[in-house]
Design an enzyme around this catalytic site. Structure first.
Site, short mmCIF file in Angstrom:
data_model
loop_
_atom_site.label_atom_id
_atom_site.label_comp_id
_atom_site.label_asym_id
_atom_site.label_seq_id
_atom_site.Cartn_x
_atom_site.Cartn_y
_atom_site.Cartn_z
N CYS A 103 -59.87 -22.20 -9.73
CA CYS A 103 -60.78 -21.21 -10.31
C CYS A 103 -61.32 -20.36 -9.16
O CYS A 103 -61.92 -20.89 -8.22
CB CYS A 103 -61.92 -21.96 -11.01
SG CYS A 103 -63.25 -20.91 -11.58
N CYS A 142 -58.41 -14.14 -10.68
CA CYS A 142 -59.00 -15.05 -11.66
C CYS A 142 -57.79 -15.78 -12.20
O CYS A 142 -56.81 -15.13 -12.61
CB CYS A 142 -59.72 -14.29 -12.76
SG CYS A 142 -60.14 -15.33 -14.18
N1 DGL Z 1 -60.35 -18.95 -14.12
C1 DGL Z 1 -61.55 -18.68 -13.43
C2 DGL Z 1 -61.39 -17.84 -12.20
O1 DGL Z 1 -60.36 -17.96 -11.56
C3 DGL Z 1 -62.82 -18.57 -14.21
C4 DGL Z 1 -62.93 -17.49 -15.24
C5 DGL Z 1 -64.24 -17.64 -15.97
O2 DGL Z 1 -64.54 -18.76 -16.40
O3 DGL Z 1 -64.96 -16.63 -16.08
O4 DGL Z 1 -62.25 -17.10 -11.82
#
Ligand code: DGL
Length: 283
Positions: free
Chosen positions: A69, A200
């Site tokens: 993440c 993301c």
């Molecule tokens: N998948 C995550 C990232 O890489 C989080 C996205 C989220 O929960 O807003 O930032």
């Protein structure tokens, strides 16, 4: 066993890349679907949620956890590594997804003191991310330390991860991606970025729509693959992880959300049938 954590489905893109590189490793994925998205939460909330998830993965037996993440990696990882981890779990490690991308863009190692000659490349890199990843300034800051000639232009995509989490249709997501891409290009009129990062881990799930929205000349970096490659190299230098993780390629899936609904949409995103079990994180 190696743990992977994301707010929701996004980290599956990283898990899939790691599975193809390290088919013998036992891996466990934890998606905090109940609290997703993280991208608009406060720094403290992201930090606390990340600690709870990491602690849970440690509790299951992971000695190494990957924050799959960008938001958690950009906002919580350094603090967690410098303060909480050395006291609470000095023998365990938590890694993020930012380092492999910064290394690839700058063509420099993460360790500043290992840099032999500073990079003189001049490039323009576009970063798309959640509100908090962009606000953290982590990508431009870390890139500037290693390659000061690289210019970074950033674009927050505040609604995108939430819509992906909901399983929104392409018809809803496509115009939004076009709009975010146009806003990014409006910041640099008449100039094309050399490369773009979908910073993301949810965004590779809609990478085809970013490819449609951006000129073909822009090289879209594959963060999941860069993370997989970097993890493979990291493990090859650390035989101590062989005995804790190399057991036959079992992969488990946990969610704080509704396991039936999450398994359904998760299987679509993952491209194979996967079954999530319910996980309750400590409050
Ligand atoms: N998948 C995550 C990232 O890489 C989080 C996205 C989220 O929960 O807003 O930032």
């Amino acid at each position: 066993m190696i743990g992977f954590f994301d707010s929701g489905y996004g980290g599956l893109t990283v898990l899939r890349a790691v599975m193809s590189r390290l088919p013998d490793r036992d891996l466990i994925y934890l998606g905090d679907h109940q609290n997703a998205p993280y991208g608009g939460r406060s720094t403290e909330e992201i930090y606390d949620l990340t600690i709870h998830a990491v602690e849970r993965l440690f509790g299951i037996g992971c000695h190494l956890v990957i924050l799959a993440c960008n938001t958690a990696s950009a906002v919580a990882l350094r603090r967690l590594q410098q303060t909480w981890l050395p006291k609470a779990y000095p023998e365990r490690r938590v890694l993020g997804v930012l380092v492999p991308v910064v290394e690839a863009i700058t063509r420099q190692p993460w360790q500043i003191d290992a840099i032999r000659s500073p990079s003189d490349q001049s490039e323009l890199v576009a970063i798309f991310g959640t509100r908090m990843t962009i606000a953290s300034g982590a990508y431009p800051r870390e890139i500037a330390k290693r390659a000061p000639g690289v210019t970074v232009v950033q674009q927050a995509c505040p609604q995108l991860a939430a819509l992906i989490e909901e399983g929104a249709s392409d018809g809803i997501i496509r115009p939004l991606i076009r709009q975010y891409s146009a806003s990014l290009r409006a910041q640099i009129p008449g100039v094309l970025p050399d490369s773009a990062v979908l910073a993301c881990t949810h965004y590779p799930l809609v990478a085809n729509m970013f490819c449609e929205a951006l000129p073909a000349e822009i090289d879209i970096l594959n963060q999941p693959d860069l993370v997989g490659r970097s993890l493979e190299a990291y493990l090859s230098r650390r035989p101590q992880y062989d005995c804790v993780g190399k057991q036959g390629g079992h992969v488990g899936f946990l969610t704080t959300g509704d396991p039936v609904a999450v398994s359904d949409l998760g299987s679509r995103f993952f491209g194979a049938q996967i079954s999530f079990c319910r996980e309750r994180l400590a409050a």
